[in-house]
Design a protein around this motif. Structure first.
Motif, PDB file in Angstrom:
ATOM      1  N   GLY A   1      26.337  -1.541  -5.628  1.00 26.40           N
ATOM      2  CA  GLY A   1      25.276  -3.050  -5.555  1.00 26.40           C
ATOM      3  C   GLY A   1      24.554  -3.567  -6.160  1.00 26.40           C
ATOM      4  O   GLY A   1      24.264  -4.480  -6.031  1.00 26.40           O
ATOM      5  N   PRO A   2      24.356  -3.420  -7.330  1.00 24.80           N
ATOM      6  CA  PRO A   2      24.135  -4.474  -9.136  1.00 24.80           C
ATOM      7  C   PRO A   2      25.213  -5.622  -8.849  1.00 24.80           C
ATOM      8  O   PRO A   2      26.314  -5.548  -8.923  1.00 24.80           O
ATOM      9  CB  PRO A   2      24.133  -2.996  -9.976  1.00 24.80           C
TER      10      PRO A   2
ATOM     11  N   LEU B   1       9.401  -5.814   8.642  1.00 25.25           N
ATOM     12  CA  LEU B   1      10.025  -4.114   7.200  1.00 25.25           C
ATOM     13  C   LEU B   1      10.325  -4.949   6.330  1.00 25.25           C
ATOM     14  O   LEU B   1      10.394  -3.565   5.649  1.00 25.25           O
ATOM     15  CB  LEU B   1      10.970  -3.668   8.452  1.00 25.25           C
ATOM     16  N   LEU B   2       9.964  -6.147   5.912  1.00 25.47           N
ATOM     17  CA  LEU B   2      11.139  -6.056   4.625  1.00 25.47           C
ATOM     18  C   LEU B   2       9.832  -6.466   3.941  1.00 25.47           C
ATOM     19  O   LEU B   2       8.580  -7.158   3.870  1.00 25.47           O
ATOM     20  CB  LEU B   2      11.726  -7.972   4.743  1.00 25.47           C
ATOM     21  N   LEU B   3      10.394  -6.789   2.252  1.00 25.43           N
ATOM     22  CA  LEU B   3       8.802  -6.843   1.455  1.00 25.43           C
ATOM     23  C   LEU B   3       9.194  -8.401   0.977  1.00 25.43           C
ATOM     24  O   LEU B   3       8.007  -9.320   0.213  1.00 25.43           O
ATOM     25  CB  LEU B   3       9.132  -6.324  -0.093  1.00 25.43           C
ATOM     26  N   ARG B   4       9.775  -8.680   1.450  1.00 27.51           N
ATOM     27  CA  ARG B   4      11.091 -10.038   0.865  1.00 27.51           C
ATOM     28  C   ARG B   4      12.045 -10.925   1.207  1.00 27.51           C
ATOM     29  O   ARG B   4      12.333  -9.779   2.743  1.00 27.51           O
ATOM     30  CB  ARG B   4      10.532 -11.033  -0.444  1.00 27.51           C
TER      31      ARG B   4
ATOM     32  N   THR C   1      14.328  -0.796  -3.693  1.00 26.27           N
ATOM     33  CA  THR C   1      14.152  -0.997  -2.269  1.00 26.27           C
ATOM     34  C   THR C   1      14.822  -2.362  -1.714  1.00 26.27           C
ATOM     35  O   THR C   1      14.782  -2.073  -0.347  1.00 26.27           O
ATOM     36  CB  THR C   1      12.276  -1.985  -1.918  1.00 26.27           C
ATOM     37  N   THR C   2      16.300  -2.073  -1.755  1.00 25.19           N
ATOM     38  CA  THR C   2      17.149  -3.070  -2.073  1.00 25.19           C
ATOM     39  C   THR C   2      17.943  -2.326  -1.184  1.00 25.19           C
ATOM     40  O   THR C   2      19.307  -2.286  -1.978  1.00 25.19           O
ATOM     41  CB  THR C   2      17.697  -4.098  -2.997  1.00 25.19           C
TER      42      THR C   2
ATOM     43  N   ALA D   1      15.216  -6.113   1.084  1.00 26.17           N
ATOM     44  CA  ALA D   1      14.856  -5.487   0.198  1.00 26.17           C
ATOM     45  C   ALA D   1      13.235  -4.821   1.070  1.00 26.17           C
ATOM     46  O   ALA D   1      12.126  -5.166   1.858  1.00 26.17           O
ATOM     47  CB  ALA D   1      12.801  -5.868  -0.685  1.00 26.17           C
ATOM     48  N   VAL D   2      13.704  -2.925   1.519  1.00 26.94           N
ATOM     49  CA  VAL D   2      12.274  -2.604   2.607  1.00 26.94           C
ATOM     50  C   VAL D   2      11.431  -2.122   2.150  1.00 26.94           C
ATOM     51  O   VAL D   2      11.185  -1.427   1.796  1.00 26.94           O
ATOM     52  CB  VAL D   2      13.252  -2.083   3.085  1.00 26.94           C
TER      53      VAL D   2
END
Length: 180
Positions: free
Chosen positions: A109-110, A88-91, A55-56, A16-17
């Motif tokens: 992706g899903p 750079l990541l959210l998590r 964001t992933t 998650a960027v």
């Protein structure tokens, strides 16, 4: 030298960027791809980019064998690259390998919903659990093998067929339904 599709190994990595860091992340992915090329058995990296507000990013890293993949995963260089990535990541990154990859069709992706994973697996495994033991009993019936050995062989053959033959093709064939 490539071992063949059945022996290949893959690692699914999700990041998650932060939206402001996408350009830096794209450069990081290019660098990681170059670094992977230095490792024996590397086959490529598929990058699935986020759409819309998502964001992933999803990376699917392919190697010839599981051992070669583990050389990369356990390397000091990969550890360093992940450390560089953290700001750079959210998590934290999500990493998956193994049977869960059955349910992540190539180039999407899903993630498949659990009930779809259940239905897909059941529809593949039920016929196998009926046919494989019957065929083995028919082929080995006159050999006088212990029942437990025939059952173990049937289980092993069923799992092998699921992992290497059926599920990779089956998931690809129904990938649009899986991710709807």
């Amino acid at each position: 030298m490539s071992q063949g599709a059945a022996d290949q190994a893959a690692l699914l990595v999700q990041h998650a960027v932060a939206p402001a860091a996408r350009t830096q992340y794209e450069a990081w992915v290019a660098n990681v791809t170059l670094e992977c090329q230095r490792y024996t058995g590397f086959q490529g990296v598929a990058v699935m980019r986020p759409k819309g507000r998502d964001t992933t990013y999803t990376l699917l890293v392919h190697f010839d064998t599981h051992a070669q993949l583990q050389d990369w995963v356990g390397s000091e260089r990969r550890r360093q690259l992940v450390e560089e990535l953290r700001p750079l990541l959210l998590r934290e990154e999500r990493v998956r390998a193994g049977m869960g990859l059955w349910f992540t069709p190539a180039y999407t992706g899903p993630q498949a919903k659990p009930y779809k994973q259940f239905l897909l697996t059941l529809s593949a495994i039920y016929p196998l659990t009926q046919m494989v033991p019957a065929v083995l009993r028919m082929l080995t019936g006159s050999w006088g093998l212990p029942s437990a050995l025939v059952q173990l062989s049937a289980s092993a053959l069923t799992v092998w067929l699921m992992v290497y033959v059926i599920m990779p093709r089956y998931v690809k064939a129904v990938s649009s339904w899986l991710t709807r």
